[in-house]
Design an enzyme around this catalytic site. Structure first.
Site, short mmCIF file in Angstrom:
data_model
loop_
_atom_site.label_atom_id
_atom_site.label_comp_id
_atom_site.label_asym_id
_atom_site.label_seq_id
_atom_site.Cartn_x
_atom_site.Cartn_y
_atom_site.Cartn_z
N GLU A 79 -12.38 7.94 0.34
CA GLU A 79 -12.84 8.42 1.67
C GLU A 79 -13.50 9.80 1.58
OE1 GLU A 79 -9.75 7.14 1.03
OE2 GLU A 79 -10.42 5.18 1.70
N ASP A 104 -4.84 -0.35 3.93
CA ASP A 104 -3.38 -0.50 4.00
C ASP A 104 -2.91 -1.00 5.36
OD1 ASP A 104 -3.49 0.42 1.47
OD2 ASP A 104 -2.71 2.41 1.91
N ASP A 122 -10.60 2.74 -5.00
CA ASP A 122 -9.65 3.14 -3.96
C ASP A 122 -9.82 4.64 -3.69
OD1 ASP A 122 -7.49 2.93 -2.20
OD2 ASP A 122 -5.98 3.19 -3.78
O1 MIG Z 1 -2.07 6.23 -1.79
O2 MIG Z 1 -3.02 2.64 -5.70
O3 MIG Z 1 -5.05 1.11 -0.29
O4 MIG Z 1 -4.13 -0.89 -2.02
O5 MIG Z 1 -2.07 -0.21 -3.80
C1 MIG Z 1 -1.96 4.86 -2.07
C2 MIG Z 1 -1.96 2.51 -4.82
C3 MIG Z 1 -3.04 4.48 -3.04
C4 MIG Z 1 -3.92 2.76 -1.61
C5 MIG Z 1 -4.55 1.41 -1.59
C6 MIG Z 1 -3.55 0.39 -2.02
C7 MIG Z 1 -3.05 0.71 -3.41
C8 MIG Z 1 -2.45 2.13 -3.42
N1 MIG Z 1 -3.43 3.09 -2.94
#
Ligand code: MIG
Length: 663
Positions: A321, A388, A318
């Site tokens: 980016e 998201d 996650d």
């Molecule tokens: O800033 O880890 O897209 O699936 O549950 C949020 C917490 C960070 C973004 C991900 C999401 C995940 C969440 N993350």
């Protein structure tokens, strides 16, 4: 390519692409007044090199990864700049989490692909002026590649051959998964297991979001929440569950934390003006590994290996980016010797590569990685989800063009957060989403912290019954889905396909955003709006058979169909063979003894692949390959390859009844 040079790509003397004579640097407008008033000002006006082409009336554009908006990009502008934008995704979003600077031009029955091999920010204008389309960029190489089909399938084969295909995923990754931000401890996971058991809904994968870590320190586990992490995971395994944990790239700035210390000692983190660059993410002040460096990837992979040795089955990447809470990273932050502006779009790609290689090097099993950010070619290492989304009907609808566009960009293993991530879902939305999601390779319900609980057992009996129906349906469909990944190895085609990939001659369905094909045979037309217990079904030319009632068939055309809350219209191309596992198949680690083949009226043939579902035995020939032929309801078959223990029983089911074959 020099500015102004005329290029032509032609098929049988047709011109498919014609660069205008004045492809050049564009003047920028002064939008500072708008910016002062607080309007969002399009950042893309400051262009360097631009290639501009003549736009014709019969041209349409596809690809570019999981961009928002309709599948046909004509009339839209998009950018490749990986972005974690928490606002609700709408058509006008310029960029999403991923960058796929690849698009396909459909011109009549011809297809031309254009891949811009540039990792810097790139801008695509698909005909805003209605006269031209263009792509442009300020920096990076002016290198682009053209791919010519002539068919769309051949084009994708060539493109994925050049940029990479996904190897066979473990079969369990096609099972159903439950996620939530976050399950904090064993007790919460046990309650999920209990909830599913009581609801009698199978679940294969349980996800651990960021709170399993110790203070969000990547590669740690919280002593308080999961004091016996490895033995608890072993206990989950013994009960047939798989576990996927999230990892984030941002490393907490924290002396004494081994990951930070090692990275600092070895110079593995990005720097800025001679010092380690610090921004903020979940752990607070954090530093960013330079995944573009092979040594860093090796080190990261070794840590992923340690995670997997504790029993983690798959890894979810996650925030790559990369996301940053204190403003964007400056363009000239250095990842080793390379600047952020060049590395940004491939940061997630390299993190996924490091994670995949780490898993691969540390177990005999097939790695399974999910990532939010990536770049063209990432399917070699990872699957993706669309990030998201929210619990809104717009995002249920968006799921179709988003997933199809990813497939058209070379990414086969895709999925959306079922039920929607942000916001509170409703009973009806959840039911409609499980009906659509049951056809996505990545089959996962996920929701954000603080939102209404989204596990199906929090809803009423009707919801639970509907949810169970579709999850069970999906487990039965496992062999078809798995075959599509086997097929991807040799064709590069994605499981989820726009109708025009299968029916290129029927222009009426080319730009549909409301239906999709799963493989060559299954057409799905889900209900996508609230209060609508019907769909407008559009069937391409040919004969179609109702999946749930083989005696009902329709010719190509448009139909108004009822679809109550529990129903999702599914039509099968005549002559198709659909392989299923038996009702009640949920132990997805196990290759079952029985295979059922549905023979839909008509003539057709089908290649079926059978193996252990994990590991690399298949590379040594440990698999079976069957060719089944459907003669309007009667079956013949040949074994094309034998290297694995065969089904004990193959059942062929058609309108005229059931026959059992012993292989
Ligand atoms: O800033 O880890 O897209 O699936 O549950 C949020 C917490 C960070 C973004 C991900 C999401 C995940 C969440 N993350």
């Amino acid at each position: 390519m020099k500015d102004g040079l005329l290029i032509e790509a032609s098929s049988a003397s047709k011109i498919l692409l014609e660069e205008t004579k004045d492809s050049k640097e564009e003047a920028s407008e002064d939008l500072s007044l708008m910016a002062k008033e607080g309007h969002e000002v399009n950042s893309s006006i400051d262009r360097g090199i631009s290639h501009q082409f003549i736009l014709h009336e019969d041209e349409h554009f596809y690809g570019l990864g999981d961009h928002t908006g309709p599948i046909d990009l004509r009339g839209y502008k998009k950018e490749c700049w990986n972005s974690d934008n928490p606002a609700a995704q709408v058509d006008t979003f310029l960029s999403m989490y991923k960058s796929f600077p690849f698009f396909i031009i459909r011109k009549g029955n011809d297809y031309l692909g254009l891949y811009l091999d540039n990792t810097f920010k790139t801008i695509f204008d698909f005909g805003l002026d209605e006269k031209t389309f263009s792509f442009s960029f300020k920096e990076g190489p002016d290198d682009f590649y053209l791919f010519y089909g002539p068919t769309l399938k051949e084009l994708l084969a060539a493109f994925t051959k050049a940029t990479g295909r996904m190897s066979l995923p473990p079969r369990w990754s096609l099972g159903y998964g439950q996620c939530r931000w976050s399950y904090h401890n064993e007790a919460e996971l046990e309650s999920v297991i209990e909830g599913y058991k009581k609801a009698d809904i199978p679940v294969t994968t349980l996800y651990l979001d960021i709170d399993y870590m110790d203070g969000y320190r990547v590669f740690t586990t919280s002593e308080k929440s999961f004091p016996h992490f490895a033995s608890y995971l072993a206990s989950l395994h013994s009960r047939g569950y798989k576990v996927i944990t999230i990892i984030d790239p941002g490393v907490k700035e924290d002396k004494g934390y081994s990951i930070y210390d090692e990275g600092m000692k070895n110079g593995y983190f990005a720097t800025y003006k001679g010092k380690t660059y610090v921004n903020e993410v979940w752990p607070g002040r954090s530093v960013y590994p330079s995944f573009n460096n092979a040594d860093v990837r090796k080190w990261w992979g070794d840590n992923v290996g340690l995670l997997s040795s504790q029993g983690v089955d798959g890894v979810w990447c996650d925030m790559n980016e990369p996301a940053s809470f204190r403003g964007p990273l400056p363009d000239d932050v250095l990842f080793g010797k390379e600047e952020h502006k060049e590395i940004h779009n491939v940061y997630g790609y390299y993190m996924a590569e490091a994670t995949y290689e780490g898993l691969k090097g540390h177990t005999a099993k097939r790695p399974f990685v999910i990532t939010r950010a990536c770049f063209t070619g990432a399917s070699k290492f990872t699957s993706v989800w669309t990030g998201d989304n929210q619990s809104i009907y717009d995002h249920l609808r968006l799921a179709i063009p988003q997933q199809l566009s990813l497939g058209l960009s070379g990414m086969p293993f895709v999925g959306t957060d079922i039920g929607g991530f942000g916001g509170d879902t409703t009973k009806e939305l959840l039911c409609r989403w499980i009906e659509l999601g049951a056809f996505s390779p990545l089959f996962r319900n996920h929701s954000a912290a603080g939102t209404k609980r989204q596990e199906p057992y929090y809803f009423d009996k009707e919801t639970i019954d509907i949810y169970r129906k579709w999850v069970n349906f999906r487990y039965q469909l496992t062999p078809y889905m798995y075959d599509l990944f086997y097929n991807h190895l040799s064709t590069g085609l994605p499981p989820l396909r726009p109708l025009f990939m299968e029916f290129p001659d029927d222009a009426s369905i080319a730009n549909l955003n409301t239906e999709f094909m799963l493989g060559p045979s299954i057409l799905v037309s889900p209900v996508l709006s609230s209060g609508e217990n019907n769909v407008l079904l559009k069937l391409p030319q040919g004969r179609w058979i109702n999946f749930f009632d083989m005696s009902e068939s329709k010719n190509g055309g448009i139909y108004a169909l009822d679809a109550s809350l529990s129903e999702c219209p599914v039509y099968i191309r005549s002559g198709s063979i659909i392989p299923l596992f038996e009702k009640g198949y949920t132990n997805i680690d196990k290759t079952p003894d029985t295979l059922t083949l549905l023979l839909f009226p008509g003539e057709g043939s089908y290649i079926h692949y059978e193996d252990a579902g994990d590991g690399y035995g298949y590379i040594k020939g440990e698999y079976n390959l069957y060719e089944f032929t459907n003669h309007d309801g009667s079956l013949t078959y040949r074994l094309l390859h034998e290297g694995y223990r065969r089904y004990k029983k193959i059942i062929a089911r058609s309108l005229s009844g059931e026959t059992t074959l012993l292989p």
